[in-house]
Design an enzyme around this catalytic site. Structure first.
Site, mmCIF file in Angstrom:
data_model
loop_
_atom_site.group_PDB
_atom_site.id
_atom_site.type_symbol
_atom_site.label_atom_id
_atom_site.label_comp_id
_atom_site.label_asym_id
_atom_site.label_seq_id
_atom_site.Cartn_x
_atom_site.Cartn_y
_atom_site.Cartn_z
ATOM 1 N N ASN A 160 0.872 -1.182 0.000
ATOM 2 C CA ASN A 160 0.000 0.000 0.000
ATOM 3 C C ASN A 160 0.905 1.227 0.000
ATOM 4 O O ASN A 160 1.469 1.587 1.036
ATOM 5 C CB ASN A 160 -0.885 -0.036 1.260
ATOM 6 C CG ASN A 160 -1.737 1.210 1.396
ATOM 7 O OD1 ASN A 160 -1.791 2.037 0.475
ATOM 8 N ND2 ASN A 160 -2.392 1.360 2.528
ATOM 9 N N TRP A 161 1.030 1.825 -1.158
ATOM 10 C CA TRP A 161 1.963 2.963 -1.292
ATOM 11 C C TRP A 161 1.359 4.268 -0.771
ATOM 12 O O TRP A 161 2.041 5.287 -0.733
ATOM 13 C CB TRP A 161 2.384 3.125 -2.755
ATOM 14 C CG TRP A 161 3.360 2.082 -3.203
ATOM 15 C CD1 TRP A 161 3.878 1.064 -2.453
ATOM 16 C CD2 TRP A 161 3.965 1.958 -4.505
ATOM 17 N NE1 TRP A 161 4.752 0.318 -3.208
ATOM 18 C CE2 TRP A 161 4.811 0.837 -4.463
ATOM 19 C CE3 TRP A 161 3.836 2.675 -5.705
ATOM 20 C CZ2 TRP A 161 5.561 0.425 -5.572
ATOM 21 C CZ3 TRP A 161 4.567 2.267 -6.810
ATOM 22 C CH2 TRP A 161 5.427 1.151 -6.744
ATOM 23 N N LYS A 162 0.080 4.247 -0.420
ATOM 24 C CA LYS A 162 -0.578 5.454 0.118
ATOM 25 C C LYS A 162 -0.347 6.651 -0.816
ATOM 26 O O LYS A 162 -0.285 6.469 -2.026
ATOM 27 C CB LYS A 162 -0.112 5.703 1.555
ATOM 28 C CG LYS A 162 -0.270 4.441 2.418
ATOM 29 C CD LYS A 162 -0.085 4.665 3.886
ATOM 30 C CE LYS A 162 -0.294 3.334 4.606
ATOM 31 N NZ LYS A 162 -0.241 3.470 6.056
ATOM 32 N N HIS B 229 -9.702 1.117 4.564
ATOM 33 C CA HIS B 229 -8.444 1.353 5.285
ATOM 34 C C HIS B 229 -8.703 2.322 6.446
ATOM 35 O O HIS B 229 -9.509 3.248 6.318
ATOM 36 C CB HIS B 229 -7.394 1.921 4.321
ATOM 37 C CG HIS B 229 -6.033 1.934 4.946
ATOM 38 N ND1 HIS B 229 -5.651 2.919 5.819
ATOM 39 C CD2 HIS B 229 -4.999 1.071 4.863
ATOM 40 C CE1 HIS B 229 -4.417 2.656 6.246
ATOM 41 N NE2 HIS B 229 -4.000 1.535 5.676
ATOM 42 N N GLU C 39 -7.090 4.741 7.526
ATOM 43 C CA GLU C 39 -6.845 6.160 7.219
ATOM 44 C C GLU C 39 -8.052 6.772 6.520
ATOM 45 O O GLU C 39 -8.324 7.958 6.662
ATOM 46 C CB GLU C 39 -5.552 6.300 6.386
ATOM 47 C CG GLU C 39 -4.340 6.072 7.282
ATOM 48 C CD GLU C 39 -3.086 5.603 6.579
ATOM 49 O OE1 GLU C 39 -3.036 5.629 5.329
ATOM 50 O OE2 GLU C 39 -2.156 5.179 7.293
ATOM 51 N N GLU D 38 -5.635 -4.849 10.562
ATOM 52 C CA GLU D 38 -4.657 -3.783 10.763
ATOM 53 C C GLU D 38 -5.010 -2.994 12.021
ATOM 54 O O GLU D 38 -5.813 -2.048 11.961
ATOM 55 C CB GLU D 38 -4.660 -2.826 9.571
ATOM 56 C CG GLU D 38 -4.271 -3.477 8.265
ATOM 57 C CD GLU D 38 -3.686 -2.462 7.294
ATOM 58 O OE1 GLU D 38 -2.542 -2.655 6.870
ATOM 59 O OE2 GLU D 38 -4.361 -1.460 6.995
ATOM 60 N N GLY E 188 1.911 2.631 10.765
ATOM 61 C CA GLY E 188 2.831 3.761 10.601
ATOM 62 C C GLY E 188 3.488 4.204 11.893
ATOM 63 O O GLY E 188 4.078 5.276 11.963
ATOM 64 N N SER F 98 3.020 -1.654 10.507
ATOM 65 C CA SER F 98 4.466 -1.627 10.777
ATOM 66 C C SER F 98 5.166 -2.947 10.442
ATOM 67 O O SER F 98 6.106 -3.361 11.127
ATOM 68 C CB SER F 98 4.750 -1.215 12.223
ATOM 69 O OG SER F 98 4.285 0.114 12.443
ATOM 70 N N GLY G 80 2.729 -1.024 4.395
ATOM 71 C CA GLY G 80 2.678 0.401 4.057
ATOM 72 C C GLY G 80 4.084 0.946 3.843
ATOM 73 O O GLY G 80 4.687 0.767 2.790
ATOM 74 N N GLY G 81 4.613 1.604 4.873
ATOM 75 C CA GLY G 81 5.912 2.283 4.753
ATOM 76 C C GLY G 81 6.998 1.424 4.129
ATOM 77 O O GLY G 81 7.727 1.885 3.229
HETATM 78 P P1 PGA Z 1 2.464 0.603 7.719
HETATM 79 O O1 PGA Z 1 1.027 0.740 6.999
HETATM 80 O O2 PGA Z 1 3.079 -0.680 7.226
HETATM 81 O O3 PGA Z 1 3.227 1.811 7.271
HETATM 82 O O4 PGA Z 1 2.222 0.558 9.189
HETATM 83 C C1 PGA Z 1 0.206 -0.383 6.798
HETATM 84 C C2 PGA Z 1 -1.082 0.042 6.150
HETATM 85 O O5 PGA Z 1 -1.547 1.135 6.446
HETATM 86 O O6 PGA Z 1 -1.665 -0.669 5.317
#
Ligand code: PGA
Length: 267
Positions: free
Chosen positions: A13-15, A99, A101, A173, A179, A219, A240-241
């Site tokens: 997930n590159w956001k 998600h 977010e 999640e 994050g 994470s 994500g990150g």
């Molecule tokens: P993260 O994000 O790996 O940066 O914690 C995961 C996600 O939001 O899907």
């Protein structure tokens, strides 16, 4: 179906990162370093990068899937700036829905997320439905209740068969792990995966339940991925990150490959 039969999946997930030009370059680098038989790799870049990433990975073997990070709950109409499922259908084959977010920043409710699921499935997209509790919920011992409610709210208007046929994937999640550099423990993720499958059974999924892949997200790194893949109830990761870093993705997908081989041998 036993766990060994489920897909092993690593979804990136590159956001809100990358431009179309960097996305194509990054996708090429990552896919060239993550070729593992039996692992489904999914890259979810921003909408405007879907075409560039799709082209960059088109000839990959094993194939790489491209996913969107969201989809609108209506098919078309006066929704300025939004993107519908039919628009995505020629650019992506997967989509992340619900998600945390988006729940936080766009006020997405379980009911809305349920409508998005329907649109995704209607357009032939494979959905990754995200669920997860806040830290206060976990501390109060309510984590499974919260996830149960999120699932029930999103799934209530759907026939289990339609979602199972669409290959529904659930990503657990925990919000406090996203994050933050603070990942959940493998054992907590595994317990939640069991709770998720119990909820599905409770909602009439019957034997289809055992075929639903459950991913962990929050994470995830190459250093902690083993903890999750060591749990038979966990079928992969939503990253994500770390998914923007080729070295990290190489480590994560290599570990996924071990699970895929072990499951293949157990078949
Ligand atoms: P993260 O994000 O790996 O940066 O914690 C995961 C996600 O939001 O899907």
């Amino acid at each position: 179906m036993i766990g060994a039969m489920r897909d092993v999946i690593v979804a990136a997930n590159w956001k809100m990162n990358t431009t179309p030009a960097d996305a194509a370059e990054l996708a090429r680098t990552i896919v060239s370093r993550t070729r593992e038989a039996g692992v489904i790799r999914v890259i979810c870049p921003p909408y405007v990068c879907l075409a560039a990433v799709g082209e960059a990975v088109a000839d990959e073997d094993p194939p790489v899937a491209v996913g969107a990070q969201n989809v609108h709950h209506e098919l078309a109409g006066a929704y300025t700036g939004e993107i519908s499922a039919p628009m995505l259908a020629s650019l992506a084959t997967w989509v992340i829905i619900g998600h945390s977010e988006r729940r936080r920043d766009a006020g997405e409710t379980d009911e809305l997320i349920g409508r998005k699921l329907g649109r995704a499935v209607g357009a032939g997209l494979r959905p990754i439905l995200c669920v997860g509790e806040q830290l206060a919920d976990r501390e109060a011992g309510r984590a499974t209740d919260v996830v149960d409610e999120q699932l029930a709210g999103a799934l209530e208007d759907h026939e289990p068969t339609a979602l199972a046929d669409a290959g529904l994937v659930i990503a657990y999640e925990p919000v406090w792990a996203i994050g933050t550099g603070r990942n959940a423990r493998g054992s907590d993720a595994s317990e939640m995966a069991d709770a998720i499958r119990s909820t599905l059974e409770h909602h009439g999924w019957g034997s289809r339940t055992a075929g639903v892949p459950v991913l962990y997200g929050g994470s995830v790194t190459s250093a902690n991925i083993d903890e999750f893949f060591s749990e038979p109830a966990i079928d992969g990761a939503l990253v994500g990150g770390a998914s923007l870093k080729p070295d990290e993705m190489a480590g994560i997908v290599a570990r996924a490959g071990m699970t895929a081989r072990a499951r293949g041998a157990a078949r």
